[in-house]
Scaffold this motif. Structure first.
Motif, PDB file in Angstrom:
ATOM      1  N   MET A 107       0.865  -1.174   0.000  1.00 15.48           N
ATOM      2  CA  MET A 107       0.000   0.000   0.000  1.00 15.48           C
ATOM      3  C   MET A 107       0.907   1.231   0.000  1.00 15.48           C
ATOM      4  O   MET A 107       1.789   1.346   0.860  1.00 15.48           O
ATOM      5  CB  MET A 107      -0.885  -0.017   1.256  1.00 15.48           C
ATOM      6  CG  MET A 107      -1.775   1.185   1.414  1.00 15.48           C
ATOM      7  SD  MET A 107      -2.959   1.021   2.792  1.00 15.48           S
ATOM      8  CE  MET A 107      -1.879   1.009   4.224  1.00 15.48           C
ATOM      9  N   SER A 108       0.697   2.118  -0.968  1.00 18.68           N
ATOM     10  CA  SER A 108       1.498   3.344  -0.976  1.00 18.68           C
ATOM     11  C   SER A 108       0.584   4.555  -1.028  1.00 18.68           C
ATOM     12  O   SER A 108      -0.452   4.536  -1.684  1.00 18.68           O
ATOM     13  CB  SER A 108       2.495   3.356  -2.133  1.00 18.68           C
ATOM     14  OG  SER A 108       1.846   3.442  -3.364  1.00 18.68           O
ATOM     15  N   ASP A 109       0.986   5.547  -0.297  1.00 16.84           N
ATOM     16  CA  ASP A 109       0.277   6.821  -0.243  1.00 16.84           C
ATOM     17  C   ASP A 109       1.228   7.887  -0.751  1.00 16.84           C
ATOM     18  O   ASP A 109       2.306   8.070  -0.181  1.00 16.84           O
ATOM     19  CB  ASP A 109      -0.118   7.152   1.193  1.00 16.84           C
ATOM     20  CG  ASP A 109      -1.162   6.218   1.728  1.00 16.84           C
ATOM     21  OD1 ASP A 109      -2.341   6.576   1.652  1.00 16.84           O
ATOM     22  OD2 ASP A 109      -0.805   5.117   2.202  1.00 16.84           O
ATOM     23  N   VAL A 110       0.835   8.553  -1.817  1.00 16.70           N
ATOM     24  CA  VAL A 110       1.625   9.655  -2.355  1.00 16.70           C
ATOM     25  C   VAL A 110       0.835  10.930  -2.098  1.00 16.70           C
ATOM     26  O   VAL A 110      -0.286  11.091  -2.586  1.00 16.70           O
ATOM     27  CB  VAL A 110       1.903   9.470  -3.861  1.00 16.70           C
ATOM     28  CG1 VAL A 110       2.688  10.665  -4.402  1.00 16.70           C
ATOM     29  CG2 VAL A 110       2.648   8.164  -4.107  1.00 16.70           C
ATOM     30  N   ILE A 111       1.423  11.797  -1.317  1.00 16.04           N
ATOM     31  CA  ILE A 111       0.768  13.036  -0.889  1.00 16.04           C
ATOM     32  C   ILE A 111       1.494  14.219  -1.509  1.00 16.04           C
ATOM     33  O   ILE A 111       2.715  14.299  -1.456  1.00 16.04           O
ATOM     34  CB  ILE A 111       0.847  13.207   0.651  1.00 16.04           C
ATOM     35  CG1 ILE A 111       0.442  11.953   1.398  1.00 16.04           C
ATOM     36  CG2 ILE A 111       0.098  14.451   1.105  1.00 16.04           C
ATOM     37  CD1 ILE A 111      -0.978  11.595   1.344  1.00 16.04           C
ATOM     38  N   GLU A 112       0.714  15.137  -2.061  1.00 16.96           N
ATOM     39  CA  GLU A 112       1.227  16.433  -2.503  1.00 16.96           C
ATOM     40  C   GLU A 112       0.357  17.482  -1.832  1.00 16.96           C
ATOM     41  O   GLU A 112      -0.864  17.399  -1.897  1.00 16.96           O
ATOM     42  CB  GLU A 112       1.117  16.592  -4.014  1.00 16.96           C
ATOM     43  CG  GLU A 112       1.957  15.646  -4.815  1.00 16.96           C
ATOM     44  CD  GLU A 112       1.727  15.800  -6.307  1.00 16.96           C
ATOM     45  OE1 GLU A 112       0.866  16.602  -6.729  1.00 16.96           O
ATOM     46  OE2 GLU A 112       2.419  15.106  -7.062  1.00 16.96           O
ATOM     47  N   PHE A 113       0.992  18.440  -1.188  1.00 20.11           N
ATOM     48  CA  PHE A 113       0.202  19.514  -0.580  1.00 20.11           C
ATOM     49  C   PHE A 113       0.965  20.817  -0.607  1.00 20.11           C
ATOM     50  O   PHE A 113       2.189  20.843  -0.693  1.00 20.11           O
ATOM     51  CB  PHE A 113      -0.240  19.154   0.838  1.00 20.11           C
ATOM     52  CG  PHE A 113       0.854  19.158   1.878  1.00 20.11           C
ATOM     53  CD1 PHE A 113       1.121  20.299   2.619  1.00 20.11           C
ATOM     54  CD2 PHE A 113       1.597  18.013   2.127  1.00 20.11           C
ATOM     55  CE1 PHE A 113       2.116  20.307   3.588  1.00 20.11           C
ATOM     56  CE2 PHE A 113       2.593  18.004   3.080  1.00 20.11           C
ATOM     57  CZ  PHE A 113       2.864  19.152   3.814  1.00 20.11           C
ATOM     58  N   THR A 114       0.194  21.887  -0.558  1.00 22.54           N
ATOM     59  CA  THR A 114       0.740  23.229  -0.480  1.00 22.54           C
ATOM     60  C   THR A 114       0.019  23.947   0.649  1.00 22.54           C
ATOM     61  O   THR A 114      -1.217  23.992   0.671  1.00 22.54           O
ATOM     62  CB  THR A 114       0.520  24.007  -1.804  1.00 22.54           C
ATOM     63  OG1 THR A 114       1.092  23.251  -2.874  1.00 22.54           O
ATOM     64  CG2 THR A 114       1.137  25.390  -1.743  1.00 22.54           C
ATOM     65  N   ALA A 115       0.799  24.458   1.584  1.00 25.17           N
ATOM     66  CA  ALA A 115       0.226  25.220   2.692  1.00 25.17           C
ATOM     67  C   ALA A 115      -0.176  26.608   2.200  1.00 25.17           C
ATOM     68  O   ALA A 115       0.363  27.103   1.213  1.00 25.17           O
ATOM     69  CB  ALA A 115       1.244  25.350   3.827  1.00 25.17           C
ATOM     70  N   PRO A 116      -1.137  27.218   2.886  1.00 21.36           N
ATOM     71  CA  PRO A 116      -1.499  28.594   2.533  1.00 21.36           C
ATOM     72  C   PRO A 116      -0.423  29.583   3.001  1.00 21.36           C
ATOM     73  O   PRO A 116       0.545  29.182   3.631  1.00 21.36           O
ATOM     74  CB  PRO A 116      -2.814  28.800   3.296  1.00 21.36           C
ATOM     75  CG  PRO A 116      -2.685  27.909   4.480  1.00 21.36           C
ATOM     76  CD  PRO A 116      -1.904  26.703   4.003  1.00 21.36           C
ATOM     77  N   PHE A 117      -0.620  30.828   2.707  1.00 13.30           N
ATOM     78  CA  PHE A 117       0.188  31.941   3.214  1.00 13.30           C
ATOM     79  C   PHE A 117       1.541  32.096   2.532  1.00 13.30           C
ATOM     80  O   PHE A 117       2.490  32.577   3.135  1.00 13.30           O
ATOM     81  CB  PHE A 117       0.358  31.874   4.738  1.00 13.30           C
ATOM     82  CG  PHE A 117      -0.937  31.732   5.491  1.00 13.30           C
ATOM     83  CD1 PHE A 117      -1.958  32.651   5.330  1.00 13.30           C
ATOM     84  CD2 PHE A 117      -1.138  30.644   6.328  1.00 13.30           C
ATOM     85  CE1 PHE A 117      -3.153  32.503   6.006  1.00 13.30           C
ATOM     86  CE2 PHE A 117      -2.337  30.490   7.002  1.00 13.30           C
ATOM     87  CZ  PHE A 117      -3.341  31.420   6.842  1.00 13.30           C
ATOM     88  N   GLY A 118       1.644  31.664   1.267  1.00 12.37           N
ATOM     89  CA  GLY A 118       2.841  31.946   0.465  1.00 12.37           C
ATOM     90  C   GLY A 118       4.136  31.520   1.116  1.00 12.37           C
ATOM     91  O   GLY A 118       4.277  30.385   1.549  1.00 12.37           O
ATOM     92  N   PRO A 119       5.120  32.458   1.198  1.00 17.13           N
ATOM     93  CA  PRO A 119       6.441  32.111   1.732  1.00 17.13           C
ATOM     94  C   PRO A 119       6.400  31.606   3.179  1.00 17.13           C
ATOM     95  O   PRO A 119       7.171  30.730   3.549  1.00 17.13           O
ATOM     96  CB  PRO A 119       7.226  33.421   1.638  1.00 17.13           C
ATOM     97  CG  PRO A 119       6.527  34.211   0.582  1.00 17.13           C
ATOM     98  CD  PRO A 119       5.078  33.812   0.668  1.00 17.13           C
ATOM     99  N   VAL A 120       5.491  32.144   3.984  1.00 20.71           N
ATOM    100  CA  VAL A 120       5.361  31.666   5.370  1.00 20.71           C
ATOM    101  C   VAL A 120       4.895  30.212   5.372  1.00 20.71           C
ATOM    102  O   VAL A 120       5.404  29.385   6.131  1.00 20.71           O
ATOM    103  CB  VAL A 120       4.384  32.563   6.173  1.00 20.71           C
ATOM    104  CG1 VAL A 120       4.111  31.984   7.542  1.00 20.71           C
ATOM    105  CG2 VAL A 120       4.928  33.978   6.279  1.00 20.71           C
TER     106      VAL A 120
END
Length: 155
Positions: A107-120
């Motif tokens: 079982m593999s989980d590939v996660i891509e995410f981007t946090a809010p608030f730009g550079p912070v």
């Protein structure tokens, strides 16, 4: 954007592991530490293509809501959940289930995410969120593994 992969070996057939993984109740139980529960959309049982679920949880002492949609559903090989609304700029989670050749599943989980608030948000991703999110997925997968290995195979 941050991405990572978690791989877990489960001694159960891919069909059974897939079915456990799309179960809202199993997910909620696996995330009990953060009080995560389904509060909208599909709130119990198995998710299917096009289903949405809204989760409410507490992380870092803050309550948040995330609504995701099942955008890909190819039983027993893979499904994808993506954030429709919530705390991330982007959340894309691919769940894959491959036979290991010995009756079990990789079982593999590939996660891509981007946090809010730009550079912070970029700094938060690197310093805290990547490790924290990987830990959540690892804990979830250990719970899925336990349930799948003790549940009769679905077919």
């Amino acid at each position: 954007m941050t991405d990572f992969e978690i791989v877990t070996h489960v001694m159960a057939a891919p069909e059974g592991v897939f079915d456990v993984s799309v179960d809202v109740d199993v997910h909620a139980a696996s995330m009990a530490r953060s009080s995560e529960r389904a509060v909208g959309g599909v709130t119990s049982g198995a998710l299917r293509l096009g289903d949405t679920v809204t989760w409410r949880a507490r992380h870092f002492g803050v309550r948040w809501r995330l609504t995701s949609v099942i955008s890909t559903y190819d039983r027993p090989d893979r499904f994808v959940d993506e954030q429709v609304s919530g705390p991330f700029e982007r959340w894309h989670h691919v769940h894959r289930f491959r036979p290991d050749g010995h009756g079990g599943t990789v079982m593999s989980d590939v996660i891509e995410f981007t946090a809010p608030f730009g550079p912070v948000g970029d700094v938060a991703e690197r310093l805290v969120l990547r490790r924290y999110m990987a830990g959540l997925i690892e804990a979830r997968n250990q719970y899925v593994k336990k349930v799948a290995e003790t549940t009769p195979t679905a077919g």
